[in-house]
Each structure stands twice: as C-alpha cells, then as structure tokens.
Design an enzyme around this catalytic site. Structure first.
Site, PDB file in Angstrom:
ATOM      1  CE1 TYR A  32      -3.019  -3.023   0.507  1.00  0.00           C
ATOM      2  CE2 TYR A  32      -3.277  -2.465   2.812  1.00  0.00           C
ATOM      3  CZ  TYR A  32      -3.569  -3.279   1.739  1.00  0.00           C
ATOM      4  OH  TYR A  32      -4.424  -4.340   1.923  1.00  0.00           O
ATOM      5  CG  HIS A  92      -0.996  -8.604   1.596  1.00  0.00           C
ATOM      6  ND1 HIS A  92      -0.617  -7.327   1.268  1.00  0.00           N
ATOM      7  CD2 HIS A  92      -2.348  -8.571   1.594  1.00  0.00           C
ATOM      8  CE1 HIS A  92      -1.690  -6.569   1.065  1.00  0.00           C
ATOM      9  NE2 HIS A  92      -2.750  -7.313   1.260  1.00  0.00           N
TER      10      HIS A  92
END
Length: 272
Positions: A32, A92
C-alpha cells in the site's frame, strides 16, 4: 457478550496481546506504500504509541515471500514508521510457493523473538494453506528444539467476510484455534447497502446500512476493518455500540452466497 462491547473493547490474541474489536487501529502494508505516512499521522495527532495497534503485511508480489525478503521488508517498515515495534504482521496472501511461505513465516517467528513484532498471522489463506502452515509451525518448533510456540503462534487471520461471503470453513478453523478473524470489506464497498434485509434493520434501529453491517460483523465475533478518510463517516462507523441485533437478525442476514467484492487468493492451490 455483544451488548457489553464498546469502542474500547479488545480481543485477547494467542500471542497474549490485545487487538481492538473495531479496525480503527492502523492497517497498512508494504504494497500500500502507506507505512511511513500512517505512522507520521500518529505522531502528528499526539496519540501515545501504546494507544495504537499498528498492522502491516508482507506482500505476495514484487519481492516474493521468502525469509530474507521478509526480514528486509520488516526492517524497512520499522525504519519508515519509527515505531520501535509492529503490533501485527501478516503474510498478505499465500502466493509464492511453499518454500517461500515457510521462509517468510520463520522470519516472522524470529522477528517476534527479537521484539520487533508482537503478533503474527496470515491474510487471504484458504483452509488448505492454513493446514499447511499449522503443520509447519509444529515441525519448525521441533527443528528449533523448543516447546509449543517455538514454531510461531498464529494470532490473527484477515479475510473478506460479510453476509455474502461468510467463509464458514475458514471461520471454523480459526475458532477451533482461537485465531482472531479480521473482516475486511465488511460493508462490501457499499455495493450491498440497498439490500432489503439490511435496509429493514437500518430503519428498525435508526442506523445506517453500513452501521448494521458492522454490527453484524461484531456480533459474529469478527474484528471488522472499515476504511474511510471522511471524518463524518469515521464517526458513523464508530457509532455501533449503542444498539444490538437479535440473534435471529444476525443469522438472518447471513447468506449462502460466495460473492467476493475484492480478490480471493484463498482458492489458490498450494503450489502457487
């Protein structure tokens, strides 16, 4: 238990630390590119470090999951945030293959022992990935010559979960092991706010459809992670502790649909 929940409620993790029941802690990830800016916001707000639960995630792309890359990425995260330690680090996704998944997990275990990370877990793993990781934690504990926990403790799992994607198999796996379930996209990116059942409950309780969905998530025992950059929406999302759905209403909102609104790595085979 649901009626006793408040904005300050937390869940005790397998690691021994506490996780807030609503995702107004900070959720970031290498992918991100928001780790440093998120931490800068903490300092600018003057919030004590101890009052913030900061999460980041090791990515599945770019630098693939591996032991060395995980160590490097977490060191970078610590440098970018200046926080001293990270409350939670998740893998993730299960992409990258078994060897890299195992290497990344071993790195997280060592980072916990070094005091750089407090709790560890996974994101977007299917039950087959979870079974594989659980078996590896047991083997790793033996290889390291330690007792239970020497191979790492899975404290948190993060998935897209809402009434149209309830993931009963994954949730069951987690509950049997006291793994906290974080639910991302709990309001389905606003795509299902006009559903008649949701609107009816919103009208009944004088709440918004989003608040009903967040309350549903809480009462199912999840930790909803809700995003917003709008102060009014943030306040709205937090105002879900002054009402309670009935058990029948909670069950009635759940469907048999399997309708992700985001990606779904849980279905990927082990070799990917």
């Amino acid at each position: 238990m649901a009626s006793k929940l408040s904005i300050s409620s937390s869940v005790k993790l397998n690691s021994g630390y506490e996780l807030p029941v609503l995702g107004f802690g900070i959720d970031s990830a290498t992918a991100y590119k928001n780790q440093g800016s998120s931490a800068a916001g903490i300092a600018a707000a003057g919030v004590p470090r101890s009052d913030v639960f900061f999460t980041t995630k090791v990515p599945m792309a770019g630098k693939p999951l591996s032991y060395d890359n995980t160590i490097s990425l977490i060191q970078t995260a610590l440098e970018e945030t200046g926080l001293g330690y990270l409350d939670l680090v998740l893998l993730h996704s299960p992409y990258g293959g078994q060897e890299n998944r195992f290497g990344a997990w071993r790195a997280l275990v060592e980072l916990v022992e070094a005091g750089k990370v407090r709790s560890i877990g996974v994101s977007n793993f299917g039950v087959h990935h979870l079974d594989e990781l659980e078996a590896y934690t047991e083997r790793l504990a033996q290889e390291r010559g330690g007792g239970p926990g020497a191979g790492g403790v899975i404290s948190v799992g993060q998935w897209e979960v809402h009434p149209w994607l309830t993931r009963p198999d994954i949730v069951r796996w987690c509950r049997e092991r006291a793994v906290a379930v974080e639910a991302y996209c709990p309001i389905v990116r606003g795509e299902r706010l006009d559903e008649p059942a949701v609107k009816a409950l919103a009208d009944k309780y004088g709440k918004t459809a989003a608040q009903v969905l967040l309350r549903w998530s809480l009462q199912r025992g999840y930790v909803p992670l809700v995003k917003s950059v709008t102060p009014a929406r943030i306040q709205e999302n937090a105002a879900i502790f002054d009402f309670e759905l009935t058990e029948a209403e909670v069950e009635g909102l759940a469907t048999d649909e399997y309708s992700p609104c985001a990606w779904d790595p849980t279905v990927e085979p082990l070799e990917k």
